[in-house]
Design a protein around this motif. Structure first.
Motif, short mmCIF file in Angstrom:
data_model
loop_
_atom_site.label_atom_id
_atom_site.label_comp_id
_atom_site.label_asym_id
_atom_site.label_seq_id
_atom_site.Cartn_x
_atom_site.Cartn_y
_atom_site.Cartn_z
N VAL A 138 36.23 41.10 44.76
CA VAL A 138 35.42 40.07 44.09
C VAL A 138 34.97 40.59 42.72
CG1 VAL A 138 33.22 38.82 44.14
CG2 VAL A 138 34.58 39.01 46.22
N ASN A 139 34.50 41.83 42.71
CA ASN A 139 34.02 42.44 41.48
C ASN A 139 35.13 42.50 40.43
OD1 ASN A 139 32.10 43.79 39.92
ND2 ASN A 139 33.07 45.74 40.42
N TYR A 140 36.33 42.84 40.88
CA TYR A 140 37.48 42.92 39.97
C TYR A 140 37.74 41.56 39.31
CZ TYR A 140 42.44 42.71 38.72
OH TYR A 140 43.63 42.49 38.06
N TYR A 141 37.80 40.51 40.15
CA TYR A 141 38.10 39.19 39.57
C TYR A 141 36.99 38.74 38.63
CZ TYR A 141 42.49 38.28 41.87
OH TYR A 141 43.82 38.35 42.23
N LYS A 142 35.75 39.04 39.00
CA LYS A 142 34.63 38.59 38.15
C LYS A 142 34.62 39.34 36.82
CE LYS A 142 31.95 36.13 41.18
NZ LYS A 142 31.04 35.75 42.12
N THR A 143 35.06 40.60 36.81
CA THR A 143 35.03 41.33 35.54
C THR A 143 36.34 41.23 34.76
OG1 THR A 143 35.31 43.27 36.94
CG2 THR A 143 33.24 43.12 35.81
N HIS A 144 37.47 41.20 35.45
CA HIS A 144 38.75 41.22 34.72
C HIS A 144 39.36 39.84 34.45
CE1 HIS A 144 38.57 45.41 35.98
NE2 HIS A 144 39.48 45.68 35.06
N HIS A 145 39.09 38.87 35.32
CA HIS A 145 39.75 37.56 35.13
C HIS A 145 38.77 36.39 35.24
CE1 HIS A 145 43.61 39.61 35.27
NE2 HIS A 145 43.15 40.26 36.33
N PRO A 146 37.60 36.52 34.62
CA PRO A 146 36.62 35.42 34.79
C PRO A 146 37.09 34.11 34.16
CG PRO A 146 35.86 36.97 33.12
CD PRO A 146 37.11 37.55 33.70
N GLU A 147 37.98 34.22 33.17
CA GLU A 147 38.43 32.99 32.47
C GLU A 147 39.51 32.25 33.24
OE1 GLU A 147 36.78 32.30 29.90
OE2 GLU A 147 35.82 34.26 29.63
N THR A 148 40.27 33.02 34.07
CA THR A 148 41.43 32.38 34.69
C THR A 148 41.30 32.19 36.20
OG1 THR A 148 42.40 34.58 34.75
CG2 THR A 148 43.13 33.14 32.97
N VAL A 149 40.40 32.99 36.83
CA VAL A 149 40.29 32.87 38.29
C VAL A 149 38.83 32.68 38.69
CG1 VAL A 149 40.68 34.02 40.51
CG2 VAL A 149 42.32 34.35 38.67
N ASP A 150 38.63 31.67 39.53
CA ASP A 150 37.30 31.42 40.10
C ASP A 150 37.37 31.92 41.55
OD1 ASP A 150 35.01 30.41 41.14
OD2 ASP A 150 35.52 28.30 40.87
N ILE A 151 36.77 33.09 41.78
CA ILE A 151 36.90 33.68 43.12
C ILE A 151 35.69 33.27 43.97
CG2 ILE A 151 35.90 35.96 42.52
CD1 ILE A 151 39.02 35.78 44.59
N ARG A 152 35.96 32.70 45.11
CA ARG A 152 34.88 32.26 46.02
C ARG A 152 34.88 33.16 47.25
NH1 ARG A 152 34.82 26.30 45.09
NH2 ARG A 152 35.22 26.19 42.85
N ALA A 153 33.71 33.69 47.58
CA ALA A 153 33.63 34.59 48.73
C ALA A 153 32.48 34.13 49.63
CB ALA A 153 33.42 36.02 48.25
N PRO A 154 32.74 33.16 50.50
CA PRO A 154 31.66 32.65 51.35
C PRO A 154 31.15 33.73 52.29
CG PRO A 154 33.80 31.87 52.13
CD PRO A 154 34.05 32.57 50.84
N SER A 155 29.84 33.73 52.52
CA SER A 155 29.29 34.78 53.40
C SER A 155 29.67 34.48 54.84
CB SER A 155 27.77 34.84 53.24
OG SER A 155 27.15 34.33 54.38
N SER A 156 29.71 35.54 55.65
CA SER A 156 30.14 35.36 57.04
C SER A 156 29.15 34.51 57.82
CB SER A 156 30.34 36.72 57.72
OG SER A 156 29.11 37.37 57.83
N LYS A 157 27.94 34.35 57.26
CA LYS A 157 26.96 33.50 57.96
C LYS A 157 27.31 32.03 57.77
CE LYS A 157 23.47 36.99 57.64
NZ LYS A 157 24.33 37.91 56.84
N LYS A 158 27.90 31.73 56.60
CA LYS A 158 28.24 30.34 56.30
C LYS A 158 29.64 29.99 56.80
CE LYS A 158 28.77 28.17 52.11
NZ LYS A 158 28.74 28.25 50.66
N PHE A 159 30.48 31.01 56.80
CA PHE A 159 31.90 30.79 57.11
C PHE A 159 32.36 31.90 58.04
CE2 PHE A 159 36.25 31.90 56.55
CZ PHE A 159 36.94 30.79 56.14
#
Ligand code: NAP
Length: 377
Positions: free
Chosen positions: A21-42
């Motif tokens: 998640v950290n990689y996508y948020k720092t390296h590809h914030p313009e091209t990839v929207d990474i969603r990581a639902p918590s295990s409590k929700k999903f």
């Protein structure tokens, strides 16, 4: 401008998932929207959760980095490590999107230079973890052959990296040395293992997702090119920590294993009288301390992926990781004894203990009103 791709990642609070998640948020914030639902929700254990969430989000890819805790019972291991990944893969296949599955060297026997196809036979006496991971790999392969699933499986060895909240694997070893609970060496000379650098992995996953034709339906070992001798690693950590132990005395396997058996008997007695007690995680893997397991990275090397940090290995990362984990465990009061000469920065500790009012005054002096520039970036 092309619209962003949406990626769904399961297991985002874990060591591997968090790093991705950290990689996508720092390296590809313009091209990839990474969603990581918590295990409590999903929960990956709930088919409805999986189907509903993926149908709503309509992602462009799914990455599964969830796992049940290593000591989980058969039911939980089955649901999280086998059934869940298969439901995820079925959902991904319905949406015609790639599914990236993280697996483990636990699916392989001991040995050297093991290839991707050298898996253990599926047998009842495997650990819940190994069995469930092996079952997932087998079904995914079949789904690719028979149902056209677009998946890639990445097998990791012993992982090193920051943010392992559960203190597992290599970080458990580091913890035992830092906590001075390893008086001697529970291994034999020249026992080589493969290691996986957590922060390189997201680069590989991204590359695989960008090159589906090449990586479609394939399993890859993702490990550092040089295996590492366990005793050398332990002694190097000891020297970084400036500790006197573990002593360089190699405990033979039969002796270590007898100790483990005695402890197992004691734990059974404790449990009978109602005390909750389990084998320390470092002892669950005693066998692997004495048996080599090195994974071939030939397939990875022959792929189009270029290592973004070719010079980096567990030894080059050690100083940073030792300092990171020591600070963290010491702040969390997890380490009962550590070398006091090793300066661990705790700037407010003494004031907090002896003069808390001073800290209140300092904070008040800095200001406790709303931030004026809250929305400025
Ligand atoms: N770490 C290693 O040394 C190592 C070695 C080889 C392979 N691997 C593989 O790498 C992958 C990730 O391991 P890791 O070390 O990152 O594990 P981890 O730190 O224990 O994280 C596991 C993740 O799975 C999530 N999870 C557990 N049950 C779930 C459920 N029912 N529904 C949704 N999410 C659930 C956890 O969420 P909560 O915390 O909220 O429960 C957590 O985010 C696994 O496939 C593992 O087999 C790891």
């Amino acid at each position: 401008m092309a619209s962003k791709k949406i990626g769904v990642l399961i297991g985002g609070s874990g060591l591997i998932g968090g790093t991705i998640v950290n990689y996508y948020k720092t390296h590809h914030p313009e091209t990839v929207d990474i969603r990581a639902p918590s295990s409590k929700k999903f929960s990956i254990r709930e088919e409805n959760d999986i189907r509903r969430y993926l149908a709503d989000v309509k992602p462009d890819f799914v990455i599964n980095a969830a796992m049940a805790n290593l000591g989980s019972d058969a039911q939980l291991a089955f649901e999280v490590n086998y059934q869940g990944p298969i439901i995820l893969a079925r959902a991904a296949n319905s949406l015609k999107i790639p599914y990236i599955h993280i697996s483990s060297a636990a699916t392989l026997p001991p040995g050297e230079n093991l290839r991707e196809d050298d898996t253990l036979p599926l047998s009842p006496d495997l650990s819940n973890y190994a069995k469930s991971k092996l079952m997932a790999e087998a079904t995914l392969k079949l789904m690719a052959e028979k149902e056209g699933l677009d998946f890639s499986c990445v097998r990791l060895a012993i992982v090193y990296g920051a943010h392992d909240h559960k203190i597992q694997g290599f970080h458990r070893l580091l913890f035992s040395i830092a906590d001075e609970s390893m008086p001697v060496l529970f291994t034999k000379k020249n026992t080589l293992h493969s290691y996986t650098n957590a922060r390189k992995l997201p680069h590989f996953i991204h590359h695989m997702l960008e090159n589906r034709a090449e990586f479609h339906s394939r399993t890859y070992h993702f490990v550092d090119k040089n295996p590492v001798d366990l005793a050398t690693l332990i002694l190097t950590i000891k020297s970084y920590l400036r500790l006197n132990q573990p002593k360089e005395i190699y405990v033979p396997y039969w002796m270590a294993n007898s100790g483990k058996n005695v402890l197992n008997i004691l734990l059974r007695i404790f449990r009978r009288i109602g005390l909750k007690a389990t084998l320390p995680p470092e002892l669950m893997f005693l066998d692997s301390f004495y048996k080599p397991q090195t994974l071939s990275c030939e397939r990875l090397k022959n792929s189009s992926f270029a290592d973004p940090m070719p010079e980096e290995s567990i030894f080059t990362r050690l100083p940073e990781l030792v300092s990171y984990y020591l600070k963290r465990w010491s702040h969390e009061n997890l380490i009962s004894s550590y070398n006091a000469n090793l300066a661990i920065e705790k700037p407010v500790e003494q004031t907090f203990i002896n003069n808390p009012q001073k800290l209140i005054d300092d904070i008040h002096a800095k200001g406790i009103g709303p931030f004026n520039n809250m929305l400025e970036r």
